[in-house]
Motif scaffolding. Structure first.
Motif, short mmCIF file in Angstrom:
data_model
loop_
_atom_site.label_atom_id
_atom_site.label_comp_id
_atom_site.label_asym_id
_atom_site.label_seq_id
_atom_site.Cartn_x
_atom_site.Cartn_y
_atom_site.Cartn_z
N HIS A 410 -80.55 -110.70 87.49
CA HIS A 410 -79.52 -110.09 86.00
C HIS A 410 -78.08 -109.64 86.35
CE1 HIS A 410 -77.65 -109.47 82.44
NE2 HIS A 410 -77.11 -111.12 82.44
N GLN A 411 -79.06 -108.52 87.42
CA GLN A 411 -78.20 -107.37 87.56
C GLN A 411 -77.44 -107.89 88.67
OE1 GLN A 411 -76.65 -104.92 86.39
NE2 GLN A 411 -75.48 -103.29 87.17
N ARG A 412 -77.98 -108.55 89.82
CA ARG A 412 -77.24 -109.06 90.90
C ARG A 412 -75.88 -110.36 90.72
NH1 ARG A 412 -82.47 -107.11 93.08
NH2 ARG A 412 -83.49 -109.90 92.48
N ILE A 413 -76.61 -110.46 89.65
CA ILE A 413 -75.89 -112.16 89.11
C ILE A 413 -74.62 -111.56 88.68
CG2 ILE A 413 -75.46 -114.06 87.81
CD1 ILE A 413 -78.09 -114.67 87.99
N ILE A 414 -74.13 -110.49 87.70
CA ILE A 414 -73.55 -109.90 87.13
C ILE A 414 -73.04 -109.21 88.16
CG2 ILE A 414 -74.54 -110.54 84.58
CD1 ILE A 414 -75.03 -107.44 84.24
N GLN A 415 -73.47 -108.70 88.66
CA GLN A 415 -72.62 -107.88 89.90
C GLN A 415 -71.48 -108.95 90.73
OE1 GLN A 415 -71.91 -104.65 89.89
NE2 GLN A 415 -72.65 -104.62 87.77
N GLY A 416 -71.71 -109.90 90.30
CA GLY A 416 -71.20 -111.40 91.44
C GLY A 416 -71.90 -110.65 92.73
N ASP A 417 -72.91 -111.31 93.00
CA ASP A 417 -73.71 -111.66 94.28
C ASP A 417 -74.00 -113.36 93.97
OD1 ASP A 417 -75.71 -112.86 95.34
OD2 ASP A 417 -76.40 -110.65 95.81
N ALA A 418 -72.66 -114.12 94.49
CA ALA A 418 -72.12 -115.28 94.47
C ALA A 418 -73.72 -116.31 95.18
CB ALA A 418 -71.56 -115.93 96.08
N GLN A 419 -75.08 -116.04 96.01
CA GLN A 419 -76.23 -116.57 95.86
C GLN A 419 -76.74 -116.22 94.62
OE1 GLN A 419 -78.03 -114.89 100.10
NE2 GLN A 419 -76.06 -115.66 101.07
N ALA A 420 -77.45 -114.93 94.65
CA ALA A 420 -77.63 -114.72 92.51
C ALA A 420 -77.52 -116.36 91.67
CB ALA A 420 -77.67 -113.59 92.67
N LEU A 421 -76.60 -115.94 91.69
CA LEU A 421 -75.15 -117.26 91.11
C LEU A 421 -75.45 -118.06 90.39
CD1 LEU A 421 -73.55 -117.65 88.74
CD2 LEU A 421 -71.42 -117.56 90.21
N THR A 422 -75.38 -118.84 92.62
CA THR A 422 -76.22 -119.63 92.66
C THR A 422 -77.64 -120.21 92.45
OG1 THR A 422 -74.92 -120.09 94.46
CG2 THR A 422 -76.15 -121.77 94.88
N ARG A 423 -78.71 -119.56 92.59
CA ARG A 423 -79.55 -119.21 91.90
C ARG A 423 -79.59 -119.73 90.91
NH1 ARG A 423 -80.45 -114.97 95.70
NH2 ARG A 423 -80.56 -113.91 94.44
N ALA A 424 -78.81 -118.93 89.85
CA ALA A 424 -79.80 -118.82 89.10
C ALA A 424 -78.70 -120.82 87.91
CB ALA A 424 -78.28 -117.75 87.66
N VAL A 425 -78.08 -120.97 88.86
CA VAL A 425 -76.95 -122.62 87.86
C VAL A 425 -78.02 -123.42 88.50
CG1 VAL A 425 -75.80 -123.81 88.43
CG2 VAL A 425 -74.84 -121.57 88.22
N ARG A 426 -78.88 -123.28 89.78
CA ARG A 426 -80.08 -124.65 90.34
C ARG A 426 -81.44 -124.35 89.50
NH1 ARG A 426 -79.45 -124.16 96.30
NH2 ARG A 426 -77.23 -125.00 97.44
N ARG A 427 -81.58 -123.09 88.82
CA ARG A 427 -82.90 -123.20 88.12
C ARG A 427 -82.52 -123.07 87.00
NH1 ARG A 427 -87.10 -118.24 88.05
NH2 ARG A 427 -88.55 -118.71 86.78
N TRP A 428 -81.86 -122.68 86.40
CA TRP A 428 -81.66 -122.65 85.16
C TRP A 428 -80.58 -123.50 84.00
CZ3 TRP A 428 -85.59 -120.24 83.91
CH2 TRP A 428 -86.13 -119.37 83.30
N GLY A 429 -79.66 -124.54 85.44
CA GLY A 429 -79.24 -125.38 84.92
C GLY A 429 -77.45 -124.90 84.48
N ILE A 430 -77.37 -123.70 84.49
CA ILE A 430 -76.31 -122.89 83.65
C ILE A 430 -74.91 -123.69 83.53
CG2 ILE A 430 -74.84 -120.67 83.63
CD1 ILE A 430 -77.85 -120.29 83.10
#
Length: 466
Positions: A410-430
């Motif tokens: 979660h920290q990686r995502i909110i720190q602007g890691d584009a790959q971490a965001l992509t993983r979250a969107v794909r896994r959780w359907g954000i």
């Protein structure tokens, strides 16, 4: 009432201390800052759920990421108290409950310090304690554990002063404390500390051993009378061993720039000790050093220094013999009456709900209805307010349940890691996000095709996927 009791002089000093405690309670009862913590909301949500179902949940009922995973509300009793006060009188009821707990703590401390110090000095000591506690004076379960910590410590200190073991009648306090807040572990540790001191100093070591051992074992056994049993003893160790703790503000290190008042009071007390040279046992010196170390390592332990420090040092620094406090029961009764009057004035008045860094009230109110039931990626501190608003969060203040790996991701995502965001969107359907404006992820979403702002103010920014 016996005629002799009517002739007993009233300790006006003790009543003056009650007046001080009531003044603090009255101020807090009208302070919106009590609710400047997102965790208040999920504690309220948990308490309301327990009241509605009549049972403590054993699986996560709130998030969509960990739904149904094992989770026990360790602070369920405090959460029920909070929810009951909220149900009865909304935010005003919760404010009075919180203010009463803090005022009760000050009464306990004041009456104990009165045995050693003149009233003006007690007021000074209580003011310093209140200043150290101020950053942590929030409508959360730990507030209700403070009076128990003070009362428990006073019982142990009085037992040491009398050269005996604590009365077994005090041990059932541990049932309440263990169901209220995980800090009951500190109470058990204190029994061991003072038992060690008794063994070192007692002439009758055999009697001291069996007396303190009996009280300690009774306290330990009663602390297991919770929904989580033995796991409740391991829970504080589990939390303190998490690698992601520095990501949570209350678990950060004490820093001179942010915690200068706490450090100044500690330094001033240290200088006073150097001048007065109080007589302290080695055991108590080690105890003071240990709680100070904990407070430096994690800011959330600073209240331990404030409460235990003043109780341990008041007598030795005064250099006086303890004196009985007259009118102690009258003082407690006067505090209860005064708190009732505060409640009578406070409860009819509405608390204006204010946006804050942990409570983006306006932003949540502007979330479109079609998004409220869809998967969200939220800031850590916004999880509680989302729960109270009936929205399942991605994450909330129960960091111990989510674990290190999830917190770091979660920290990686909110720190602007584009790959971490992509993983979250794909896994959780954000489908949408609600973040603090300073989060680096906000800037990333602003320039990422397929995302657009739905709402923005100084406290929160809401994005949605096209």
């Amino acid at each position: 009432m016996p005629l002799r009791a009517l002739r007993t002089p009233i300790d006006r000093g003790a009543l003056a201390l009650v007046g001080f405690a009531l003044a603090v309670a009255a101020f807090l009862a009208f302070a919106p800052a009590l609710f400047n913590d997102g965790d208040t909301s999920w504690h309220l949500g948990a308490g309301r759920l327990i009241l509605a179902t009549g049972s403590v949940p054993e699986g996560d009922p709130f998030s969509f990421t960990f739904a149904g995973r094992p989770w026990i509300a360790h602070e369920w009793l405090a959460e029920v108290m909070m929810a009951a006060a909220f149900t009865a009188a909304s935010w005003g009821g919760l404010a009075v409950l919180t203010a009463g707990a803090v005022g009760g703590l000050l009464v306990l401390l004041g009456l104990e310090l009165r045995r050693w110090l003149a009233v003006p000095r007690v007021i000074v000591a209580l003011t310093l304690v209140a200043a150290m506690l101020a950053p942590f004076t929030l409508a959360r379960p730990h507030i209700f554990a403070w009076p128990l910590l003070a009362g428990w410590t006073i019982v142990l200190l009085r037992a040491r002063e009398a050269g005996r073991a604590p009365p077994l009648l005090a041990a059932p306090l541990m049932i309440v404390w263990a169901n209220l807040h995980a800090s009951f572990i500190v109470g058990l540790v204190l029994v061991g500390v003072f038992a060690l001191e008794a063994l070192v100093q007692a002439a009758d070591r055999r009697g001291a051993f069996f007396g303190w051992a009996g009280f300690g074992l009774a306290s330990l056994a009663l602390s297991l009378l919770t929904p989580h049993g033995v796991h409740g003893l391991l829970y504080p160790l589990q939390v303190s061993g998490m690698k992601a703790l520095p990501l949570i503000m209350e678990w950060r290190r004490t820093e001179p720039g942010q915690d200068w008042l706490f450090l100044a009071i500690v330094a001033g007390t240290g200088l006073l000790a150097l001048v007065r040279r109080p007589r302290l046992s080695v055991v108590r010196i080690v105890l003071l050093a240990a709680i100070l170390y904990l407070a430096i390592a994690h800011v959330r332990h600073q209240p331990l220094v404030a409460i235990l420090g003043v109780l341990l040092l008041a007598g030795p620094l005064s250099g006086a013999s303890p004196q009985p406090v007259r009118s102690a029961r009258l003082a407690v009764a006067m505090f209860a009456l005064g708190l009732a009057l505060i409640a009578a004035v406070r409860l009819p008045l509405a608390i204006p709900r204010q946006d804050s860094a942990s409570n983006p009230i306006t932003a949540i109110a502007h979330i479109p209805s079609e998004l409220r039931g869809r998967p969200v990626l939220n800031a850590y501190g916004f999880g509680g307010p989302l729960i109270l608003a009936g929205i399942r969060p991605f994450i909330d203040g129960r960091g111990d349940m989510y674990g290190d790996a999830f917190l770091f991701e979660h920290q990686r995502i909110i720190q602007g890691d584009a790959q971490a965001l992509t993983r979250a969107v794909r896994r959780w359907g954000i489908r949408w996000t609600i973040l603090e404006p300073e989060n680096p992820l906000v800037a990333l979403l602003d320039r990422t095709p397929g995302w657009h702002r739905v709402y923005a103010d100084r406290w929160a920014i809401v994005h949605a996927r096209d």
